[in-house]
Design an enzyme around this catalytic site. Structure first.
Site, PDB file in Angstrom:
ATOM      1  CG  ASP A 139      32.878   6.454  16.604  1.00  0.00           C
ATOM      2  OD1 ASP A 139      31.869   7.277  17.060  1.00  0.00           O
ATOM      3  OD2 ASP A 139      33.169   5.528  16.156  1.00  0.00           O
ATOM      4  CG  ASP A 198      27.712   2.788  18.332  1.00  0.00           C
ATOM      5  OD1 ASP A 198      27.870   2.483  19.422  1.00  0.00           O
ATOM      6  OD2 ASP A 198      26.762   3.570  17.750  1.00  0.00           O
ATOM      7  CG  ASP A 247      29.137   0.022  14.378  1.00  0.00           C
ATOM      8  OD1 ASP A 247      27.905   0.383  14.946  1.00  0.00           O
ATOM      9  OD2 ASP A 247      29.318   0.789  13.492  1.00  0.00           O
ATOM     10  CB  THR A 276      28.931   8.689  19.616  1.00  0.00           C
ATOM     11  OG1 THR A 276      28.274   7.844  18.958  1.00  0.00           O
ATOM     12  CG2 THR A 276      27.857   9.198  20.793  1.00  0.00           C
ATOM     13  CD  GLN A 287      24.366   7.295  19.295  1.00  0.00           C
ATOM     14  OE1 GLN A 287      23.393   6.460  19.074  1.00  0.00           O
ATOM     15  NE2 GLN A 287      25.788   6.708  19.418  1.00  0.00           N
ATOM     16  NE  ARG A 305      19.512   7.367  10.831  1.00  0.00           N
ATOM     17  CZ  ARG A 305      20.154   7.460   9.501  1.00  0.00           C
ATOM     18  NH1 ARG A 305      19.141   7.290   8.517  1.00  0.00           N
ATOM     19  NH2 ARG A 305      21.247   8.233   9.319  1.00  0.00           N
ATOM     20  CB  CYS A 328      25.432  14.533  16.376  1.00  0.00           C
ATOM     21  SG  CYS A 328      24.296  15.097  14.986  1.00  0.00           S
ATOM     22  CB  CYS A 349      27.157  18.839  16.480  1.00  0.00           C
ATOM     23  SG  CYS A 349      25.417  18.331  16.380  1.00  0.00           S
ATOM     24  NE  ARG A 350      24.975  12.450   9.766  1.00  0.00           N
ATOM     25  CZ  ARG A 350      24.769  11.251  10.079  1.00  0.00           C
ATOM     26  NH1 ARG A 350      24.499  11.091  11.587  1.00  0.00           N
ATOM     27  NH2 ARG A 350      24.774  10.167   9.532  1.00  0.00           N
TER      28      ARG A 350
END
Length: 184
Positions: free
Chosen positions: A12, A14, A20, A55, A57, A62, A94, A104-105
């Site tokens: 992963d 972050d 993070d 990861t 994203q 957003r 993702c 994929c999330r």
């Protein structure tokens, strides 16, 4: 000659490689490596491990940053890892939001299954290092082995006490590398 088994480590991003930020990493300048993570990636690369980043994203969906900016953040990460003697083989991400219902999330296993197909390996041969419950659930759903680090959200994840059976827990990526390189 028996062919060498690919040693693939899925990371992963972050909270595992870099610090993070609850407000998202929105620029290359905000990408700050966790102490010891780059050196750990260098040691793993030299020992023959292939490193792949997986990861979520959702900041793209957003509207906090676009894919071009994400690519610039990843360029900074690649460069930093290279300077530490490491190599990231690929970054899978993702870009979707939680309401997009994509496969994929994370915690869904779609990204891991894509990696498995790309590298022609068995899911059981995959190890994923994450700092959140969704990372652990994602690799377990794909049939691989979960490792939790206490960096990023990891200490909180560990304290919540819902770790999948068989999850190994380490302080950080450097400790994971020491474990893997000791032949365990």
């Amino acid at each position: 000659m028996p062919h060498m088994q690919l040693k693939l480590l899925i990371l992963d991003r972050d909270g595992v490689i870099n610090e993070d930020d609850p407000g998202y990493i929105k620029s290359p300048e905000e990408w700050i490596p966790i102490p010891g993570s780059l050196e750990a990636m260098g040691e793993l690369t030299r020992a023959g491990w292939s490193l792949v980043v997986a990861t979520n994203q959702s900041g793209v969906a957003r509207g906090y940053y676009n894919v071009e900016t994400l690519n610039r953040i990843h360029a900074r990460m690649y460069k930093a890892v290279n300077e530490a003697g490491g190599h990231i083989d690929a970054v899978f991400f993702c870009p979707h939001g939680p309401e997009d219902n994509c496969g994929c999330r994370k915690p869904l296993p779609g990204m891991i299954l894509d990696i498995v197909r790309r590298y022609n390996i068995q899911p059981a041969d995959c190890i994923m290092v994450g700092d959140s419950q969704r990372d652990l659930e994602c690799i377990v759903a794909a049939g691989g082995k979960p490792i939790l680090v206490r960096t990023g959200n990891g200490a909180k994840t560990e304290a919540a006490g819902k770790l999948p059976a068989g999850t190994l827990v380490f302080n950080d990526l450097a400790a994971v590398a020491r474990h893997l390189l000791s032949g365990n």
